[in-house]
Structure formats: C-alpha cells, structure tokens
Design an enzyme around this catalytic site. Structure first.
Site, PDB file in Angstrom:
ATOM      1  N   LEU A   1     -10.290  -1.493  -1.589  1.00 44.19           N
ATOM      2  CA  LEU A   1      -9.442  -2.420  -2.145  1.00 44.19           C
ATOM      3  C   LEU A   1      -8.056  -2.228  -1.546  1.00 44.19           C
ATOM      4  CD1 LEU A   1      -9.118  -5.332  -3.324  1.00 44.19           C
ATOM      5  CD2 LEU A   1      -8.526  -4.039  -5.419  1.00 44.19           C
TER       6      LEU A   1
ATOM      7  N   GLY B   1      -0.763  -2.521  -2.428  1.00 44.08           N
ATOM      8  CA  GLY B   1      -1.233  -1.601  -3.595  1.00 44.08           C
ATOM      9  C   GLY B   1      -1.645  -2.574  -4.827  1.00 44.08           C
TER      10      GLY B   1
ATOM     11  N   GLU C   1      -6.172   2.125 -10.379  1.00 45.20           N
ATOM     12  CA  GLU C   1      -6.888   1.125 -10.987  1.00 45.20           C
ATOM     13  C   GLU C   1      -5.695   0.013 -11.935  1.00 45.20           C
ATOM     14  OE1 GLU C   1     -10.046   0.528 -11.446  1.00 45.20           O
ATOM     15  OE2 GLU C   1     -11.163   2.546 -10.907  1.00 45.20           O
TER      16      GLU C   1
END
Ligand code: TGC
Ligand code: FAD
Length: 393
Positions: free
Chosen positions: A139, A145, A372
């Site tokens: 991703l 980010g 995450e």
C-alpha cells in the site's frame, strides 16, 4: 546467544476467567512454541538481521496464518479473540515474528478471502495457510505513507492483461514473498487490489537494509515496471480506499493484542530482575521509585488487556468500529513503548544488552507505533469520530 525464557504472564484482574478453554489452550500452545522455538534464536536472528524462514511451516501448522479463515480454505476457523491471543504470544516472542503472521493473515489471506473470487480462494488460501506460499501487502509508496489515497501506482487495461507500473516502499516480507496484494489505481483513478505473483517479469523487491528496528522481519520495496498482470488476478469484491483500509482494520486489531505481549515480556523481565538485583544491601524492587514503575506497568497492562478483550468480543459480534480499533492500536503500542522504556531503566546497564529482551522490544515498537497508521493518525481518527470534523486535510 540463547537466553532462557522464564516468562510468566501477568493476570492481575483474573481476565483468564473470561477466556474459554479453547482460548487458553490456543494461548498455551503458541506460548510453548515461542518458548521452545523463538526465544532461543531470536537474539541471534535480530543481531544478524536474518528472518528464520524455517519457522514458516511451523507457524502454518499451528494455525498462525489465517486463524479466522474457514477450514475449507485451510484456515483454523477460530474466533477473533483466538486470533488476538496468537498475535499476543507471537509478539511476546518478537514483533517481527508477529508481523509476518499479521501480514499473512490480515493483509494477504483476508483480502483474498473477503474480496477475491472463488478461483482466488481455491488457488491461494490453503497454500498461504500452510506457509507453502508467503505473501506481502503493498500500500505505502515513497511519496504516500499516511495518505495512501494519493498513491501513484497504476494499471492500464491492455485487453489481455493489466499493465502495472509503480513503486511501493516499506513492505514487510517483500524480498522473499511469492505473491503481493498490490493496491493501485485503475484508469478511472479508483483504487483496486491485484494479486501479483512476484516471479512475473518486471517485478523486483530489493531489501531495505540498515534498520535499527524490527530486525527480525525482512522489509523491502516492490517495484513494478510494465508488469503484465493476468486480468483474472484483480480482486473483484471491493474497490476504493476502503478495501485496503478494511484489511488494516483486521491487522491493527491484531497489533493491539500483539503490543500487550511485548509489554508483558518487558514487565515480567523487569519484575524478576528487581527482585534478584541487590543495591545498597536490598533488592532494588524494595525501593519506592522502582515499585512506582512496576505498579504503573501492571496497571496499564491490565487496562489494555480489558480494552482489547472487549474489542475482541465486539469483533466477534461484527460490532467493532474502525475508530475503536484505532483507539486500541494507538493506546496499546504507546503503553508498550512506555513500559519498555521504564523496564529498561529498572535493569540499569544490563537493560541495553541482548541478555534481556527489553531493548529489542523497545526498538521493535518504534516501527509498530508507525506502521499500520502512525500514533498521530490514529489520534486524528478518534478526533474525527467524536467530533465529526476531519483534521487530516
Ligand atoms: P477517507 O476519505 O476517510 O476514506 C476513504 C474510504 O475508506 C473508507 N474507510 C474505511 N474503510 C474500512 N476501514 C477503515 N478503517 C476505513 N477508514 C475509512 C471510507 O468510508 C471511504 O470509503 P468510500 O467508499 O467513501 O471510498 O480516506 P482518507 O484519504 O481521508 O484517509 C483516511 C486515513 C488517513 C485515516 C487513512 O488514509 C489511513 O488510515 N492512513 C494510514 C495509512 C496506513 O495505515 N498505512 C498502513 C500501510 S500497511 C502497513 O503498515 C503494514 S505493516 C505490516 C506489519 O509488518 O505488521
Ligand atoms: P509519513 O506519512 O510521511 O508521516 C510522517 C509524520 O507525519 C508522522 O509522524 C505522521 O504521524 C505525521 N503526519 C502525516 N500526516 C499527518 C496529518 N494529516 N496530521 C498530522 N500529522 C501527520 N506499508 C505497507 O503498505 N505494507 C507493509 O507491509 C509495511 N510494512 C512496514 C514495515 C516497517 C518496518 C515500517 C517502518 C513500515 C511499514 N509500512 C508498510 C509502511 C507504514 O505503514 C508507513 O511507514 C506509515 O503508514 C507511515 O507512513 P510514512 O512512513 O510515509 O510517514
């Protein structure tokens, strides 16, 4: 150097009474595995920065890959609290080992199961559950980010295949993964997921070196140069940023449990050391300043255990919200980092050595607090949830 693992888990408020026999058995099984197979090697693994691939089939046999996936697809078909306990015990061993199980379970098997076709489920899930195949999740990009919606990776419909171009950065396990779940934009600018087998021409995955954190997990890039991805590899079930964020909900939930494991290991180590180490003719655990640190640690661990157990109950009932998961991930990782820092102080100079796990956990948690979704991003998710006002942009 192999150190002996004396870990005893704290259960100050008798939370075990809220767990089923099956939960306790699963926890014991993974804890025994960590004591026998991870603790003896983890110091050397992290010092040498080499992931122990030999443990992958064992993690598969123990149901650590896709524990919540139905058994007909090779999963262990366990509930969400079981998944959490597995993550807790693995991270008690090392965040890098938990990372591998998190990515495989929540970021690779979950999207294939939730958004894939029957063909995808049949082709990949059993092999991922056993560890025969290892996946990664792409991703993050060099310029995107915290804001993955801005991603530049893209694919064009060329009739017989999709032509994929782009680059992903900070991808756990990419250098040795067999396949990647890649999030890229279609010609309409809508994010979609592709299953990209890494042996395809034009795919490369160079390793990211010189990490001081998460040294027991391999991190790398994913570079796509005119990669011809078979059209059947598009995940048809969901598109838009909500698709990868749905996977992150599952992974962030597991991290909330995992961080408790790291915190418990630091607390347990510091408590034992404080009773054995004498200064001024007394155990250092008899001094009020050290007791304050230890008392605050067990208080914070206990609060986190209940927050996270309740989240697991809600998740089992399909009632856990993304914002609740963010709160638990943020709180627990911050709690674990603070405990690691205080535990390190209790050990004095010994705290910085590999004789004890604390410094390793502390350095690992510097990644866990960032990946995450960073500590700040999760706070803004809570802020948005309670005020209805978006402070991201
Ligand atoms: P926003 O406009 O809020 O939402 C876009 C669409 O997504 C939906 N949505 C969610 N869906 C499911 N779960 C969630 N948690 C969701 N949050 C939002 C939303 O309803 C919307 O749907 P639709 O249908 O209208 O399109 O998106 P935004 O661009 O404003 O971004 C929001 C923000 C900042 C919270 C999000 O981008 C974010 O979470 N950023 C952090 C990025 C991140 O966590 N990256 C992680 C990369 S993977 C990784 O780190 C793996 S580490 C692995 C290891 O080793 O363990
Ligand atoms: P940035 O987004 O540049 O953020 C820098 C700082 O700015 C942070 O403090 C952040 O909180 C702050 N910030 C950003 N936006 C805002 C805002 N709106 N308001 C206030 N503050 C803001 N990604 C994957 O896709 N797959 C993986 O497998 C994976 N594994 C990883 C493994 C490791 C070891 C690491 C370190 C990262 C991994 N990541 C992975 C990437 C990770 O998810 C990102 O590092 C993370 O999302 C943050 O992005 P960034 O590093 O680009 O930081």
């Amino acid at each position: 150097m192999a150190t002996q693992d004396h870990f005893v888990s704290p259960d100050y408020y008798l939370l075990d009474e809220l767990l089923s026999e099956e939960h306790l058995l699963i926890r014991k099984t993974i804890r025994d595995f960590v004591k026998k197979e991870i603790s003896p090697i983890i110091e050397e693994v992290c010092q040498s920065c080499t992931f122990p691939k030999s443990i992958l089939p064992k993690l598969g046999q123990l149901g650590c890959f896709g524990s919540f996936i139905p058994s007909k697809f090779g999963g262990a078909e366990l509930d969400q609290i079981s998944y959490g306990l597995i993550m807790q015990e693995l991270e008690r061993g090392d965040s890098g080992i938990r990372s591998t199980a998190s990515v495989q379970s929540s970021l690779v098997m979950y999207p294939i199961y939730q958004y894939g076709s029957d063909f995808h489920r049949e082709k990949y899930l059993k092999k991922l559950a056993s560890g025969e195949l290892i996946g990664c999740f792409g991703l993050t990009e060099p310029n995107h980010g915290s804001n993955p919606a801005g991603m530049e990776s893209n694919f064009i419909d060329k009739g017989e295949y999709f032509l994929l171009n782009g680059a992903k950065l900070w991808i756990s396990n990419s250098p040795f993964a067999d396949l990647a779940i890649v999030w890229a934009k279609n010609e309409a600018g809508r994010i979609q997921g592709l299953i990209v087998e890494t042996e395809l021409e034009g795919v490369s995955a160079p390793e990211t070196h010189n990490k001081w954190s998460l040294r027991g997990s391999v991190t790398g890039e994913l570079i796509f140069e005119n990669v011809k991805v078979p059209k059947e590899n598009l995940l048809p079930g969901k598109d838009g940023l909500g698709a990868p964020l749905g996977c992150l909900d599952s992974a962030r939930y597991g991290i909330a449990w995992g961080a408790i494991g790291a915190a418990m290991d630091c607390y347990d180590t510091a408590l034992r050391y404080s009773l054995e180490r004498n200064q001024f003719g007394r155990p250092i655990g008899s001094f009020q300043l050290q007791q304050k640190k230890l008392a605050e640690m067990i208080t914070e661990i206990t609060k986190a255990q209940f927050l996270t157990w309740r989240l697991g109950v809600l998740k089992n009932q399909n009632k856990a919200t993304s914002a609740q998961i963010s709160m638990a991930k943020r709180n627990n990782v911050d709690m674990a980092l603070s405990i690691a820092r205080n535990a390190r102080q209790i050990l004095g100079g010994m705290g910085i050595t590999g004789e004890y796990p604390i410094m390793r956990h502390m350095m690992n948690l510097e990644s866990v607090v960032t990946y995450e979704g960073t500590h700040d991003i999760h706070l803004l998710i809570t802020g948005l949830d309670i005020t209805g006002l978006n402070a991201f942009k």
